[in-house]
Design an enzyme around this catalytic site. Sequence first.
Site, PDB file in Angstrom:
ATOM      1  N   GLU A 100       0.834  -1.190   0.000  1.00 64.26           N
ATOM      2  CA  GLU A 100       0.000   0.000   0.000  1.00 64.26           C
ATOM      3  C   GLU A 100       0.876   1.249   0.000  1.00 64.26           C
ATOM      4  O   GLU A 100       1.808   1.359   0.806  1.00 64.26           O
ATOM      5  CB  GLU A 100      -0.902   0.046   1.241  1.00 64.26           C
ATOM      6  CG  GLU A 100      -2.060  -0.917   1.208  1.00 64.26           C
ATOM      7  CD  GLU A 100      -2.976  -0.756   2.406  1.00 64.26           C
ATOM      8  OE1 GLU A 100      -4.098  -1.264   2.346  1.00 64.26           O
ATOM      9  OE2 GLU A 100      -2.576  -0.127   3.415  1.00 64.26           O
ATOM     10  N   CYS A 101       0.574   2.192  -0.857  1.00 59.81           N
ATOM     11  CA  CYS A 101       1.227   3.504  -0.889  1.00 59.81           C
ATOM     12  C   CYS A 101       2.751   3.354  -0.891  1.00 59.81           C
ATOM     13  O   CYS A 101       3.322   2.924  -1.881  1.00 59.81           O
ATOM     14  CB  CYS A 101       0.729   4.373   0.267  1.00 59.81           C
ATOM     15  SG  CYS A 101       0.997   6.136   0.000  1.00 59.81           S
ATOM     16  N   GLY A 102       3.442   3.651   0.205  1.00 54.41           N
ATOM     17  CA  GLY A 102       4.893   3.498   0.225  1.00 54.41           C
ATOM     18  C   GLY A 102       5.336   2.080  -0.069  1.00 54.41           C
ATOM     19  O   GLY A 102       6.350   1.857  -0.746  1.00 54.41           O
ATOM     20  N   SER A 124      -1.314  -0.783  -4.544  1.00 56.00           N
ATOM     21  CA  SER A 124      -1.833   0.490  -5.042  1.00 56.00           C
ATOM     22  C   SER A 124      -1.501   1.572  -4.031  1.00 56.00           C
ATOM     23  O   SER A 124      -0.994   1.299  -2.931  1.00 56.00           O
ATOM     24  CB  SER A 124      -3.350   0.418  -5.255  1.00 56.00           C
ATOM     25  OG  SER A 124      -4.039   0.560  -4.027  1.00 56.00           O
TER      26      SER A 124
END
Length: 437
Positions: A328-330, A429
């Site tokens: 997720e993200c990072g 994502s």
Amino acid sequence: MTKGIIIAAPASGTGKTTLTLGLLAALRVRGVAVGAVKSGPDYIDPAFHRAATGRPSVNLDSWAMGPDLLDGLAARAAEGADLLVCEALMGLFDGVAGVGATGTGSTAEIAARTGWPVLLVVNAKGQSQSAAALVKGFATYRDDVTIGGVVLNNVGSPRHTALAGTAIEALGIPLLGALPRAPDLSLPERHLGLVQADETEGLSDRLAALGRFIAEHVDLDRTLALARPSKAGRGSDAPALPPLGQRIAIARDAAFTFVYPHLTAGWQAAGAELRFFSPLADEAPPPGSDAVYLPGGYPELHAGRLAANRLFRDGLRAAAERVPVYGECGGYMVMGETLEDADGVTHPMTGLLGVRTSFAKRRLHLGYRRASLLADGPLGPAGSPLMGHEFHYASTLSRGDDAPLLQATAADGSDLGALGSRRGRALGSFVHLIARG
């Protein structure tokens, strides 16, 4: 029964966190078993709550969470506590446009659902009696939200306090405190908010100082008397998201910190075993894990180290040949081909996905996301509805030829198209998932 109170304000930057942390620290010194929760999507404040109370803090999100989950999390957070303090996000009534069955995500919805009174923090700088007009507006805006008391912030003198406080109390709303300007008590910040609790130097001393400051300037006894039991039900103990596996390896260090406590607690309650490892310490996912989770955090601040840590990179690639790896993200950025840091230096990442990202080309991405899965996987079968949010400054330079992971809309219903990436057992994502839709 545990009683609750909400610390809210007319706007961000008014002093909610100062009052919340100081109140938690001051009451804990008094021997009060105090717990805390955070309204809305936020990873950073709950870690400070945990440091101040010695208890886990969770998020209550009226947009992303259904009533059973919301009530269940609030009820479990209150277990064993004398008082539960809920720190608001933004302004008390601030949220998003309500679309469909969800709420707006405002703290006011938490106040209405639980019946917890609001202790309103008002920035008195540059005004005196006019503060009462603002308080009156907040007190009458919604009939199902109670403003139980006010704390003034940034008062300049006893006369300033008297002018504003007398006008507020004439409304029948008690003034429970007045905080003088104290810039030396501010906590350090960076691009996504406060510097994280685990990285804040001398945090215990800072919290103790905040506790003394609040004990000196806020009437703790009247604040405790203001609290009320929740009128919401016990809710459900079901996990917000299904466990990614039976033995989940989770990256955890200064680069990977954004994990919602309600998710991991729900996975454990469902029988999953959590195994933590540190990519910054060049650790691979523990052997025998049947899923790997790379949460968000600050990989852009540690990109050079992550690129050089061969045991981590090789171990993650080996894991992805056998088990699902979700980022997720990072974590998604680290699963990609490259990450460009703030200085414009491009670092090779793990290459599990084709995405290339940049922190040098900064643009704020912020908002709730309603999504559905485009294929079967560890997050659920294709078509499963999911609720989450984005909050990052990184830009996507290219996505490669990977298949997308999600079909998404914003909170207002506008179409965001396909988001994220999936290749083999690797998927991710920029969306931080909160719950099933």
